[in-house]
Write a protein that holds these residues in place. Structure first.
Motif, short mmCIF file in Angstrom:
data_model
loop_
_atom_site.label_atom_id
_atom_site.label_comp_id
_atom_site.label_asym_id
_atom_site.label_seq_id
_atom_site.Cartn_x
_atom_site.Cartn_y
_atom_site.Cartn_z
N ASN A 199 0.83 -1.21 0.00
CA ASN A 199 0.00 0.00 0.00
C ASN A 199 0.87 1.26 0.00
OD1 ASN A 199 -2.32 1.52 0.08
ND2 ASN A 199 -2.60 1.32 2.27
N VAL A 217 2.42 2.07 -3.41
CA VAL A 217 1.50 2.74 -4.34
C VAL A 217 1.72 4.25 -4.24
CG1 VAL A 217 -0.91 3.21 -4.92
CG2 VAL A 217 -0.24 0.92 -4.18
N ALA A 218 1.67 4.76 -2.99
CA ALA A 218 1.82 6.20 -2.78
C ALA A 218 3.19 6.69 -3.22
CB ALA A 218 1.59 6.53 -1.31
N ILE A 233 2.80 1.18 -9.85
CA ILE A 233 1.58 1.73 -9.24
C ILE A 233 0.45 0.70 -9.33
CG2 ILE A 233 -0.22 3.51 -9.37
CD1 ILE A 233 1.82 5.36 -10.62
N ALA A 282 -1.05 -1.71 -6.45
CA ALA A 282 -2.47 -1.47 -6.17
C ALA A 282 -3.22 -2.80 -6.19
CB ALA A 282 -3.06 -0.51 -7.17
N ASN A 283 -2.89 -3.64 -7.18
CA ASN A 283 -3.52 -4.97 -7.26
C ASN A 283 -3.18 -5.81 -6.03
OD1 ASN A 283 -4.98 -7.06 -8.60
ND2 ASN A 283 -3.05 -8.01 -9.19
N THR A 312 -2.33 -4.63 -3.04
CA THR A 312 -3.05 -4.02 -1.92
C THR A 312 -4.49 -4.52 -1.88
OG1 THR A 312 -1.73 -2.02 -2.17
CG2 THR A 312 -3.72 -1.83 -0.87
N PHE A 313 -5.14 -4.50 -3.04
CA PHE A 313 -6.54 -4.93 -3.11
C PHE A 313 -6.69 -6.40 -2.72
CE2 PHE A 313 -10.16 -6.70 -5.46
CZ PHE A 313 -11.17 -5.92 -4.93
N SER A 360 -5.98 -7.12 0.92
CA SER A 360 -7.11 -6.65 1.74
C SER A 360 -8.24 -7.66 1.73
CB SER A 360 -7.64 -5.32 1.21
OG SER A 360 -6.66 -4.34 1.23
N VAL A 361 -8.55 -8.17 0.52
CA VAL A 361 -9.70 -9.07 0.39
C VAL A 361 -9.39 -10.43 1.00
CG1 VAL A 361 -11.12 -10.30 -1.28
CG2 VAL A 361 -10.61 -7.89 -1.63
N GLN A 416 -6.78 -9.49 4.85
CA GLN A 416 -7.00 -8.35 5.74
C GLN A 416 -5.71 -7.95 6.45
OE1 GLN A 416 -9.51 -11.11 6.54
NE2 GLN A 416 -10.48 -10.38 4.70
N VAL A 453 -3.71 -5.26 5.33
CA VAL A 453 -3.27 -3.92 4.94
C VAL A 453 -3.69 -2.93 6.02
CG1 VAL A 453 -3.46 -2.10 3.21
CG2 VAL A 453 -3.46 -4.49 2.50
N ASP A 454 -2.71 -2.33 6.69
CA ASP A 454 -3.01 -1.36 7.74
C ASP A 454 -2.89 0.06 7.17
OD1 ASP A 454 -3.03 0.29 10.08
OD2 ASP A 454 -2.60 -1.51 11.25
N ILE A 455 -4.03 0.67 6.87
CA ILE A 455 -4.02 2.00 6.24
C ILE A 455 -3.29 3.01 7.12
CG2 ILE A 455 -5.46 3.96 5.55
CD1 ILE A 455 -7.50 2.24 4.51
#
Lengths: 251, 306
Positions: B59, B62-63, B223, B227-228, B230-231, B234-235, B238, B240-242
């Motif tokens: 994650n 990405v940034a 990027i 992003a893929n 990260t997604f 997450s799914v 779980q 990914v700690d924002i």
């Protein structure tokens, strides 16, 4: 923190004693309460302490047990394979309290017999942790003691102690410690008054531990709407990266 | 100041995390590397569960890649066609990679596999950086030494599905960038990195792309691949700690600016050797944790549902 706890204790005890003397609730030989009935895990949460306090009538021993919600726990053991330590055998236990605190006025062995203690599951040694069917008993034993040790290392299970003092022959209190990794859910506190090796009075209290504020929102979102959470995480990162680019291009 | 992180389920010192982000940011600004391959092991060293470290780092990358990619985009240094082909591979690889990740996590082997990947790649990259900078340093003292040919014809140029990449001035088989994309995509999923440290040399030495478009194109596809990851993390997991990712982003963005300014002033080869040594040190530490007898042999497995 200490002052507020003490004030709370004093006021509550005063109220307790007052109600008792006026109403003369003779049947109850024990009253107890917690300084708070809930714990909120927020951004600044790094563990907390709670006061459990109460009053008894007459002589006896006070035993306090606080249990977190039961869950399934898998314990793995590392073994050396080709020079590297990797997880090998795993044993699953059912009905493991996520948190277990126990304290008493004297060592448990002096308060009641093993059978009585076992009946009420007082003390970590008498917790009923069921390994899944088919686990060899010898293996289950090793893993059971490992589970208890790990829980104590994580400060989730208390080590046997007897810090409860009864002052003035009536009042008692004990401090409960909750680490930052405390599991969420409904906790049950049991306060026993033992006389001559038998529990003569039991008081039940509950305690809710929950994530609150932004943590709760993030956690629930991540687990219940994980796809939206993932997209949100990407969008936040894209925005943060773009913003950083814009800010530093101007500098 | 301690903050509680909801996905990592632990409290960590915010200043320390900011410093960590800034430190890795300075290095990435100085050397133009993503920094994910240093950040993930450092997060693991401070006690973040490896699976959460990997998911969160993806994650953060990405940034970190967006601002860099935008800067290159504005200068026209992105080969979109090449990026898109690599990206297709990246999607395949990272989706497959997260699948492996989830499978290994359920088996209880993900921590060891993450560590093994890091030992391998930190080892290779560290050794390459140190030898490369030593060689460059020797060459600078001995200018008559022969230079290697940049573009060579190999068996790879005989592969089918040839495509013309105008921006990169190449006419090569799409299978090559595709398979590089798949490979780096798998690494990205399992290690929580952008994979620039593999992608950039692969573009230069395997594909023969001109160096001017290499970094921009690499960042461009990173990027989308991260992003893929990260997604999917997450799914499926779980992990990914924002909050943790954001805190690291703030530190690394500021650090990267300092690093870029520093990098412009300092000598290249010695710095590169220094970074190489640091990469090796981190790799050795990860390796040590793998082979040293743990103080506690037993551990809790991640409970599936809370």
């Amino acid at each position: 923190m200490r002052i507020t706890l003490k004030t709370a204790l004093f006021v509550s005890l005063f109220a307790l004693v007052l109600t008792k003397t006026t109403a003369m609730v003779a049947a109850t030989a024990l009253v107890a309460d917690l300084s708070r009935d809930h714990i909120k895990i927020t951004t600044s949460f790094s563990g907390t302490r709670l006061l459990l306090f109460g009053a008894t009538e007459g002589v006896g021993d006070v035993v306090v047990v606080v249990r977190g919600p039961n869950r399934r726990e898998v314990i793995r053991k590392k073994e050396r394979v080709l020079g590297i330590w990797i997880n090998r055998e795993a044993v699953t236990f059912e009905g493991v309290p996520g948190y277990y605190f126990q304290a008493s006025t004297r060592p448990l062995s002096q308060i009641a017999s093993k059978n009585i203690l076992a009946k009420h599951r007082i003390g970590t040694a008498r917790l009923v942790l069921k390994p899944l069917d088919g686990t060899p008993p010898a293996l289950a034993n090793d893993y059971r003691s490992a589970l208890l040790r790990l829980k104590q290392d994580h400060s989730l299970y208390s080590v046997p102690s007897h810090p409860i003092k009864i002052t003035g022959g009536r009042l008692f209190r004990v401090e409960l410690v909750f680490p930052s990794n405390v599991p969420t859910g409904i906790y049950a506190a049991e306060i026993y008054l033992f006389q001559n090796g038998r529990p003569v009075s039991i008081s039940h209290k509950t305690l809710a531990v929950r994530k609150a504020g932004i943590e709760a929102t993030i956690f629930e979102f991540a687990h219940q709407h994980s796809a939206i959470y993932g997209i949100f995480a990407i969008l936040v990162a894209l925005f943060a990266g773009w913003l950083a680019g814009v800010i530093f291009r101007k500098v | 100041m301690d903050l509680y992180f909801p996905i990592a389920e632990m409290s960590l010192n915010a200043l320390m995390l900011f410093g960590l982000g800034a430190g890795v940011g300075i290095l990435s600004g100085m050397f133009g590397v993503g920094g994910g391959f240093l950040m993930t092991p450092l997060l693991i060293f401070i006690g973040v569960p490896p699976a959460v470290a990997v998911g969160t780092e993806a994650n953060q990358v990405v940034a970190a890649s967006v601002s860099g990619a935008l800067a290159h985009w504005r200068r026209g240094n992105v080969d979109i066609k090449m990026g898109a082909v690599i990206l297709i591979g990246g999607f395949i690889g990272s989706t497959f990679g997260v699948g492996i990740f989830t499978w290994l996590r359920n088996l209880g082997h993900i921590d060891v596999v993450i560590a093994l990947f890091y030992v391998t790649f930190l080892g290779i990259v560290g050794v390459l950086m140190v030898t490369e900078s030593v060689r460059a340093w020797l060459n600078s003292r001995n200018p008559t030494a022969s230079r290697r040919k940049l573009h060579q014809h190999t068996w790879m140029h005989g592969l089918p599905f040839k495509i013309r990449f105008r921006r990169s001035k190449l006419y090569i088989s799409a299978l090559m960038p595709l398979s590089i994309g798949i490979f780096v995509g798998i690494l990205s999923a399992i290690m929580g990195v952008g994979g620039g440290f593999i992608m950039v040399p692969a573009m230069i030495y395997l594909l023969g792309m001109p160096t001017s478009v290499v970094v921009g194109t690499s960042l461009f596809q990173i990027i989308f691949v991260t992003a893929n990851v990260t997604f999917l993390q997450s799914v499926q997991n779980q992990t990914v700690d924002i909050m943790l990712a954001l805190l690291l982003v703030v530190g690394s963005v500021i650090g990267a600016q300092i690093g870029t300014a520093l990098g412009a002033k300092l000598r290249g080869e010695q710095l590169r050797a220094l970074l190489g040594l640091m990469v090796l040190a981190v790799g050795l530490r990860v390796a040590y944790d793998l082979v040293a007898m743990p103080s506690e042999l037993y551990s809790f497995a991640v409970s599936g549902g809370h």
